[in-house]
Design a protein around this motif. Structure first.
Motif, PDB file in Angstrom:
ATOM      1  N   VAL A   1       4.382   1.779   2.551  1.00 19.27           N
ATOM      2  CA  VAL A   1       5.446   2.611   1.924  1.00 19.27           C
ATOM      3  C   VAL A   1       5.076   3.948   1.549  1.00 19.27           C
ATOM      4  O   VAL A   1       4.024   4.401   0.808  1.00 19.27           O
ATOM      5  CB  VAL A   1       6.184   1.901   0.937  1.00 19.27           C
ATOM      6  N   SER A   2       6.094   4.949   1.992  1.00 17.31           N
ATOM      7  CA  SER A   2       5.505   6.448   1.709  1.00 17.31           C
ATOM      8  C   SER A   2       6.682   7.037   1.074  1.00 17.31           C
ATOM      9  O   SER A   2       7.976   6.533   1.260  1.00 17.31           O
ATOM     10  CB  SER A   2       5.427   7.455   2.895  1.00 17.31           C
ATOM     11  N   SER A   3       6.465   7.602  -0.240  1.00 18.21           N
ATOM     12  CA  SER A   3       7.537   8.047  -0.992  1.00 18.21           C
ATOM     13  C   SER A   3       7.100   8.975  -2.061  1.00 18.21           C
ATOM     14  O   SER A   3       5.892   9.291  -2.320  1.00 18.21           O
ATOM     15  CB  SER A   3       8.195   6.903  -2.072  1.00 18.21           C
ATOM     16  N   HIS A   4       7.935  10.056  -2.297  1.00 16.61           N
ATOM     17  CA  HIS A   4       7.983  11.067  -3.171  1.00 16.61           C
ATOM     18  C   HIS A   4       8.166  10.797  -4.711  1.00 16.61           C
ATOM     19  O   HIS A   4       7.697  11.483  -5.593  1.00 16.61           O
ATOM     20  CB  HIS A   4       8.424  12.299  -3.112  1.00 16.61           C
ATOM     21  N   ILE A   5       8.622   9.397  -4.918  1.00 19.80           N
ATOM     22  CA  ILE A   5       9.063   8.998  -6.196  1.00 19.80           C
ATOM     23  C   ILE A   5       7.618   8.271  -6.682  1.00 19.80           C
ATOM     24  O   ILE A   5       7.762   7.189  -6.726  1.00 19.80           O
ATOM     25  CB  ILE A   5      10.287   8.343  -6.057  1.00 19.80           C
TER      26      ILE A   5
ATOM     27  N   THR B   1       0.880  -0.951   0.051  1.00 17.06           N
ATOM     28  CA  THR B   1      -0.049  -0.054   0.033  1.00 17.06           C
ATOM     29  C   THR B   1       0.941   1.300   0.065  1.00 17.06           C
ATOM     30  O   THR B   1       1.748   1.415   0.655  1.00 17.06           O
ATOM     31  CB  THR B   1      -0.732  -0.022   1.290  1.00 17.06           C
ATOM     32  N   ALA B   2       0.709   2.048  -1.077  1.00 15.64           N
ATOM     33  CA  ALA B   2       1.394   3.491  -0.977  1.00 15.64           C
ATOM     34  C   ALA B   2       0.671   4.524  -0.213  1.00 15.64           C
ATOM     35  O   ALA B   2      -0.557   4.492  -0.305  1.00 15.64           O
ATOM     36  CB  ALA B   2       1.550   3.891  -2.627  1.00 15.64           C
ATOM     37  N   LEU B   3       1.401   5.176   0.499  1.00 13.98           N
ATOM     38  CA  LEU B   3       0.872   6.488   1.062  1.00 13.98           C
ATOM     39  C   LEU B   3       1.378   7.635   0.479  1.00 13.98           C
ATOM     40  O   LEU B   3       2.650   7.919   0.597  1.00 13.98           O
ATOM     41  CB  LEU B   3       1.400   6.603   2.459  1.00 13.98           C
ATOM     42  N   VAL B   4       0.555   8.359  -0.146  1.00 14.90           N
ATOM     43  CA  VAL B   4       0.958   9.441  -1.244  1.00 14.90           C
ATOM     44  C   VAL B   4       0.268  10.909  -0.600  1.00 14.90           C
ATOM     45  O   VAL B   4      -0.713  10.873  -0.256  1.00 14.90           O
ATOM     46  CB  VAL B   4       0.629   9.178  -2.637  1.00 14.90           C
ATOM     47  N   GLY B   5       0.844  11.995  -0.644  1.00 16.54           N
ATOM     48  CA  GLY B   5       0.598  13.327  -0.387  1.00 16.54           C
ATOM     49  C   GLY B   5       1.589  14.372  -0.394  1.00 16.54           C
ATOM     50  O   GLY B   5       2.832  14.086  -0.505  1.00 16.54           O
ATOM     51  N   PRO B   6       1.314  15.681  -0.139  1.00 18.04           N
ATOM     52  CA  PRO B   6       2.343  16.487  -0.329  1.00 18.04           C
ATOM     53  C   PRO B   6       3.202  16.686   0.777  1.00 18.04           C
ATOM     54  O   PRO B   6       2.819  16.040   1.943  1.00 18.04           O
ATOM     55  CB  PRO B   6       1.621  17.821  -0.719  1.00 18.04           C
ATOM     56  N   ASN B   7       4.103  17.410   0.744  1.00 19.16           N
ATOM     57  CA  ASN B   7       5.132  17.890   2.297  1.00 19.16           C
ATOM     58  C   ASN B   7       3.773  18.364   3.250  1.00 19.16           C
ATOM     59  O   ASN B   7       3.261  19.129   2.902  1.00 19.16           O
ATOM     60  CB  ASN B   7       5.980  18.656   2.081  1.00 19.16           C
ATOM     61  N   GLY B   8       3.764  17.753   4.662  1.00 24.15           N
ATOM     62  CA  GLY B   8       2.917  18.306   5.340  1.00 24.15           C
ATOM     63  C   GLY B   8       1.680  17.831   5.567  1.00 24.15           C
ATOM     64  O   GLY B   8       0.760  18.230   6.194  1.00 24.15           O
ATOM     65  N   ALA B   9       1.311  16.765   4.790  1.00 25.76           N
ATOM     66  CA  ALA B   9       0.263  16.161   4.856  1.00 25.76           C
ATOM     67  C   ALA B   9       0.041  15.084   6.016  1.00 25.76           C
ATOM     68  O   ALA B   9      -1.156  14.926   6.269  1.00 25.76           O
ATOM     69  CB  ALA B   9      -0.208  15.388   3.321  1.00 25.76           C
ATOM     70  N   GLY B  10       1.072  14.899   6.588  1.00 29.58           N
ATOM     71  CA  GLY B  10       0.706  14.061   7.780  1.00 29.58           C
ATOM     72  C   GLY B  10       1.283  12.789   7.553  1.00 29.58           C
ATOM     73  O   GLY B  10       1.334  11.825   8.465  1.00 29.58           O
TER      74      GLY B  10
END
Length: 332
Positions: free
Chosen positions: A217-221, A60-69
């Motif tokens: 997994v959280s990532s900006h890529i 499961t990917a956790l996606v969001g902008p900086n500061g989203a928590g």
């Protein structure tokens, strides 16, 4: 080594106290279950009602902008923060009521990895194996297997401080796996990795998911996540925006498409006959205007039916990235 890493590893018992075990929701296939979680830091609200689930056997990917928590949520799941309100279950346990039980079942890899610089990778993993109270007779073989798995066997007896950032990232992943967790929490795991290492990371995580591990997994890529994940949870401003199967994110966007053929003239003629003018033509192919998946599939079928030798046809950019941008238009 950072304080949170030490707090996390050095308080894991061999078996959790059964008196403080709290069962998760009725769905035993869910490794992580979060409902209505909030977290305040003084007057600042980092989380404002997050809902999330991460099933066993899936990524499961956790996606969001900086500061989203995102990192705040991961710290809660890893027992390093307590929620202000809401319900959380990790591997069937409540991280607040039974943090040691959660740690014994969870692998945690933060975005900033703290290490003991003077230890060797072999010593480093052996130290954490002891902290997790792994049977001493098993430690040497497990450490050797993990070092081979993350391609650090040749550096096993060198000081950690001589490793590159990417090698330290791989060591961090090995550390998260040393006790064979049922749930894996990864915050920016591909940071500092070269393309080959990223490919190896994808293969390893897919292997772990296939074995039944629940991975968040959280990532900006986002391009990496799209290739890796089965599901995605979009978050913004401390709230869940949407929880989707990766295959379903295209409903948020109508993408532009790119087509490439062996015969450029035949392709141009076929597109013109259908009233389609490319937005641009490069060595990568002809960029077409936005269209739905259904329309794109119909166009591809008609081009092939006309004998155009199409060798590549797909959306411009990733669907996950396009969906992310569509859900965060207010930030532009």
């Amino acid at each position: 080594m950072c304080l949170d890493d030490a707090r996390y590893a050095l308080r894991v018992p061999e078996e959790p106290d059964g008196d403080v075990m709290v069962q998760a929701s009725a769905d035993s296939d869910v490794g992580i279950w979060v409902r209505g979680v909030t977290r305040r830091f003084g007057t600042a609200e980092a989380l404002r009602g997050i809902d999330l689930s991460a099933p066993y056997g899936r990524i499961t990917a956790l996606v969001g902008p900086n500061g989203a928590g995102k990192t705040t949520l991961l710290l809660i799941l890893a027992t390093l923060l307590t929620p202000t309100a809401g319900q959380v279950r990790v591997a069937g346990l409540d991280p607040v009521a039974d943090p040691d039980g959660v740690r014994s079942r969870t692998g945690w890899m933060p975005d900033a990895l703290g290490v003991y610089e003077q230890l060797t990778p072999r010593e480093y993993l052996a130290f954490f194996a002891e902290a997790y109270r792994i049977e001493p007779a098993l430690v040497a073989d497990r450490v050797a297997a993990l070092l081979a798995r993350v391609h650090l066997a040749e550096h096993a007896d060198q000081p950690v401080h001589v490793l590159s950032r990417g090698q330290k990232q791989r060591l961090g992943l090995a550390r998260a796996l040393v006790h064979e967790p049922r749930v894996l929490l990864l915050d920016e795991p591909a940071a500092g990795l070269d393309p080959r290492s990223r490919s190896e990371l994808r293969d390893l995580l897919r292997e772990l998911a296939a074995s039944g591990v629940a991975i968040l997994v959280s990532s900006h890529i986002l391009a990496e996540l799209e290739e890796l994940a089965d599901r995605v949870v979009f978050v913004a401003e401390g709230r869940t925006v949407s929880e989707e199967e990766i295959a379903g994110v295209s409903r948020f966007v109508v993408s532009g498409w790119r087509v490439r053929a062996l015969d450029d003239a035949a392709l141009a003629t076929a597109l013109a006959a259908r009233g389609i003018a490319p937005l641009g033509i490069t060595a990568a192919g002809s960029d077409l205007p936005p269209m739905s998946d259904v329309d794109a599939a119909a166009l591809l079928a008609s081009l092939v039916g006309d004998g155009v030798p199409v060798i590549a046809f797909g959306p411009i950019g990733g669907q996950l990235e396009a969906a992310y941008l569509a859900l965060n238009k207010e930030r532009r």
